[in-house]
Write a protein that holds these residues in place. Structure first.
Motif, PDB file in Angstrom:
ATOM      1  N   LYS A   1       0.816  -1.214   0.000  1.00 46.68           N
ATOM      2  CA  LYS A   1       0.000   0.000   0.000  1.00 46.68           C
ATOM      3  C   LYS A   1       0.851   1.265   0.000  1.00 46.68           C
ATOM      4  O   LYS A   1       0.550   2.223  -0.718  1.00 46.68           O
ATOM      5  CB  LYS A   1      -0.935   0.010   1.205  1.00 46.68           C
ATOM      6  N   GLN A   2       1.909   1.295   0.829  1.00 45.61           N
ATOM      7  CA  GLN A   2       2.713   2.513   0.905  1.00 45.61           C
ATOM      8  C   GLN A   2       3.496   2.748  -0.387  1.00 45.61           C
ATOM      9  O   GLN A   2       3.593   3.876  -0.869  1.00 45.61           O
ATOM     10  CB  GLN A   2       3.672   2.441   2.102  1.00 45.61           C
TER      11      GLN A   2
ATOM     12  N   ALA B   1       1.156   4.002  -3.025  1.00 43.60           N
ATOM     13  CA  ALA B   1       0.852   5.409  -2.759  1.00 43.60           C
ATOM     14  C   ALA B   1       1.989   6.313  -3.231  1.00 43.60           C
ATOM     15  O   ALA B   1       1.752   7.387  -3.792  1.00 43.60           O
ATOM     16  CB  ALA B   1       0.601   5.620  -1.265  1.00 43.60           C
TER      17      ALA B   1
ATOM     18  N   ASN C   1       9.367   3.807  10.338  1.00 43.95           N
ATOM     19  CA  ASN C   1       7.999   3.698  10.840  1.00 43.95           C
ATOM     20  C   ASN C   1       7.809   2.412  11.625  1.00 43.95           C
ATOM     21  O   ASN C   1       8.368   1.365  11.307  1.00 43.95           O
ATOM     22  CB  ASN C   1       6.964   3.809   9.709  1.00 43.95           C
TER      23      ASN C   1
ATOM     24  N   THR D   1      -0.369   1.968  11.923  1.00 41.90           N
ATOM     25  CA  THR D   1       0.808   2.217  11.097  1.00 41.90           C
ATOM     26  C   THR D   1       1.469   0.941  10.598  1.00 41.90           C
ATOM     27  O   THR D   1       2.496   0.999   9.937  1.00 41.90           O
ATOM     28  CB  THR D   1       1.856   3.035  11.879  1.00 41.90           C
TER      29      THR D   1
ATOM     30  N   ASP E   1      -4.403   1.511   6.407  1.00 42.61           N
ATOM     31  CA  ASP E   1      -4.619   2.559   5.413  1.00 42.61           C
ATOM     32  C   ASP E   1      -3.920   3.860   5.808  1.00 42.61           C
ATOM     33  O   ASP E   1      -3.797   4.769   4.996  1.00 42.61           O
ATOM     34  CB  ASP E   1      -6.114   2.823   5.225  1.00 42.61           C
ATOM     35  N   THR E   2      -3.497   3.935   7.067  1.00 41.49           N
ATOM     36  CA  THR E   2      -2.801   5.124   7.571  1.00 41.49           C
ATOM     37  C   THR E   2      -1.365   4.772   7.912  1.00 41.49           C
ATOM     38  O   THR E   2      -0.993   3.597   8.007  1.00 41.49           O
ATOM     39  CB  THR E   2      -3.505   5.676   8.817  1.00 41.49           C
ATOM     40  N   ASN E   3      -0.555   5.817   8.124  1.00 39.53           N
ATOM     41  CA  ASN E   3       0.842   5.586   8.473  1.00 39.53           C
ATOM     42  C   ASN E   3       1.394   6.814   9.176  1.00 39.53           C
ATOM     43  O   ASN E   3       0.817   7.901   9.122  1.00 39.53           O
ATOM     44  CB  ASN E   3       1.677   5.274   7.228  1.00 39.53           C
TER      45      ASN E   3
ATOM     46  N   SER F   1      -3.058   9.514   5.984  1.00 39.44           N
ATOM     47  CA  SER F   1      -3.220   8.468   4.971  1.00 39.44           C
ATOM     48  C   SER F   1      -1.856   8.137   4.365  1.00 39.44           C
ATOM     49  O   SER F   1      -0.926   8.959   4.399  1.00 39.44           O
ATOM     50  CB  SER F   1      -4.177   8.932   3.868  1.00 39.44           C
ATOM     51  N   LYS F   2      -1.738   6.964   3.799  1.00 38.38           N
ATOM     52  CA  LYS F   2      -0.466   6.583   3.189  1.00 38.38           C
ATOM     53  C   LYS F   2      -0.153   7.437   1.967  1.00 38.38           C
ATOM     54  O   LYS F   2       1.016   7.673   1.650  1.00 38.38           O
ATOM     55  CB  LYS F   2      -0.463   5.087   2.845  1.00 38.38           C
TER      56      LYS F   2
ATOM     57  N   LEU G   1       1.307  10.620   3.410  1.00 32.49           N
ATOM     58  CA  LEU G   1       2.684  10.370   3.840  1.00 32.49           C
ATOM     59  C   LEU G   1       3.626  10.306   2.646  1.00 32.49           C
ATOM     60  O   LEU G   1       4.765  10.781   2.701  1.00 32.49           O
ATOM     61  CB  LEU G   1       2.774   9.079   4.659  1.00 32.49           C
TER      62      LEU G   1
END
Length: 406
Positions: A216-217, A220, A357, A364, A369-371, A389-390, A393
């Protein structure tokens, strides 16, 4: 996600996809106003979008009604932070290029200064017409227009080819990015190479050593860099999540093992201005591999393991002074432990920047979905982001990395 988004729908069957976009924006707290052209109403009703957006959907009939205030197209033009046109038809494309203003939508475009995101959709033969392509290229030369290129697939007319409108997830990611960056194109002309996902090391065709990384990251980051004007190559592990949010302009190289990722990264590293190693690459693999499934009764009680070559360290050895190499340090423990481990990795692997992270948190960790991260560069500058949100970020990391890189 915050902002005021004006979503304009023109006359194409892909209009049904925009329902998901409008609904998701409204649920996320974005102020959404929908405009439909007369042709769009033939495909989908204003009532549908009024219900999804929580406010009346506007049509040309509203444009020509007398008002007690300022002209409608001026009010809308000044209200919007972003104008989205999806689907963009060949007809409306031509109107935009030639500065026509014969309906509510085109009048709003000419009266506004905000970024305009366009997502074309049409039959392949129509899309490939020389006149349409000439209009498309001319539109993209205008700084305020940002595009999500159409993809390939089976079209509503049963043809197979390019012309399919980008998926709602890709449009939503583009909207969030533009609201964050105001549409700036600070990576124009840059080549960006990104790795994402978790690699798998197979014992036999059905068993492997892996990790929970979803990609996901990294996805993104690819979206963020692409929408800021970069040419993006994404080396994506097969274990990554659904990548529908990726736009067709991003070159995706699908891999599965660390050896495949190692090869793809080294092969593309030379042309990259910025390389971001966001993938979770395995540290060890089995010393032997069976090309047939090993019967359960014959599985060894212990596995002989060997270390996997360090991709980012190999990239660092080849890095030129004009290249930026960015890594991630996925750690567990308290903030002090996480940052200490990241600083050690930054120095040991000769990176320009590292993003540290904690992955032992639901907000995280892998698949979230967040980080939240702490960015550290080789000059000792350190910045900690809020939980976000990723995609946000990703933009924050690019902002941090671009401070001293032109």
């Amino acid at each position: 996600m915050q902002g005021r988004v004006l979503v304009a729908i023109t006359g194409g069957i892909a209009a049904y996809k925009v329902c998901h976009v409008v609904s998701a924006l409204a649920k996320a707290g974005v102020e959404v106003q929908v405009i439909l052209t007369n042709s769009a109403i033939e495909f989908i009703s204003p009532l549908t979008f009024a219900t999804l957006s929580r406010r009346p959907a506007l049509t040309d009939a509203d444009f020509w009604q007398p008002t007690h205030g300022r002209p409608l197209h001026i009010e809308l033009a000044e209200w919007a932070d972003l104008l989205v046109i999806a689907p963009l038809t060949a007809n409306t494309l031509a109107k935009l290029v030639h500065g026509m203003a014969d309906n509510l939508l085109t009048n709003v475009v000419l009266a506004s200064r905000c970024p305009v995101l366009v997502a074309p959709a049409m039959n392949t033969t129509m899309w490939e017409q020389a006149t349409v392509q000439a209009n498309w290229q001319k539109l993209l030369q205008a700084e305020r227009y940002l595009a999500i290129d159409p993809g390939s697939g089976v079209l509503a007319c049963d043809a197979v080819g390019i012309g399919r409108m980008a998926e709602p997830e890709a449009i939503l990611a583009a909207i969030e990015s533009i609201l964050l960056t105001k549409g700036r194109q600070d990576l124009q002309g840059k080549q960006v190479l990104i790795s994402a996902g978790g690699t798998r090391e197979f014992l036999d065709p059905v068993r492997f050593i892996g990790n929970p990384a979803t990609g996901k990251q990294g996805i993104a980051l690819a979206i963020a860099a692409s929408l800021r004007g970069a040419t993006v190559t994404l080396v994506l592990a097969r274990s990554a999540v659904n990548s529908a949010s990726l736009n067709s302009a991003i070159q995706v190289i699908v891999v599965e093992t660390s050896a495949q990722m190692h090869h793809a990264m080294l092969e593309n590293f030379g042309k990259a201005d910025i390389t971001i190693m966001a993938a979770a690459v395995g540290d060890v693999r089995t010393a032997s591999y069976s090309d047939r499934k090993i019967p359960k009764a014959l599985l060894p009680e212990s596995l002989a393991l060997e270390k996997i070559p360090d991709i980012v360290a190999d990239l660092a050895k080849q890095r030129r002074n004009d290249q930026r190499l960015i890594g991630f340090a996925a750690q567990t423990g308290n903030q002090t432990e996480v940052i200490a481990a990241a600083k050690s990795k930054l120095e040991r692997k000769q990176l320009n920047i590292i993003a540290a992270n904690a992955v032992d948190s639901q907000q995280t960790g892998f698949a979230a979905d967040t980080n939240q991260a702490t960015f550290i560069n080789d000059a000792g500058v350190q910045v900690t982001t809020p939980l976000c949100s990723k995609l946000e970020l990703a933009h924050r990391l690019l902002d941090f990395g671009l401070n001293d890189f032109k």
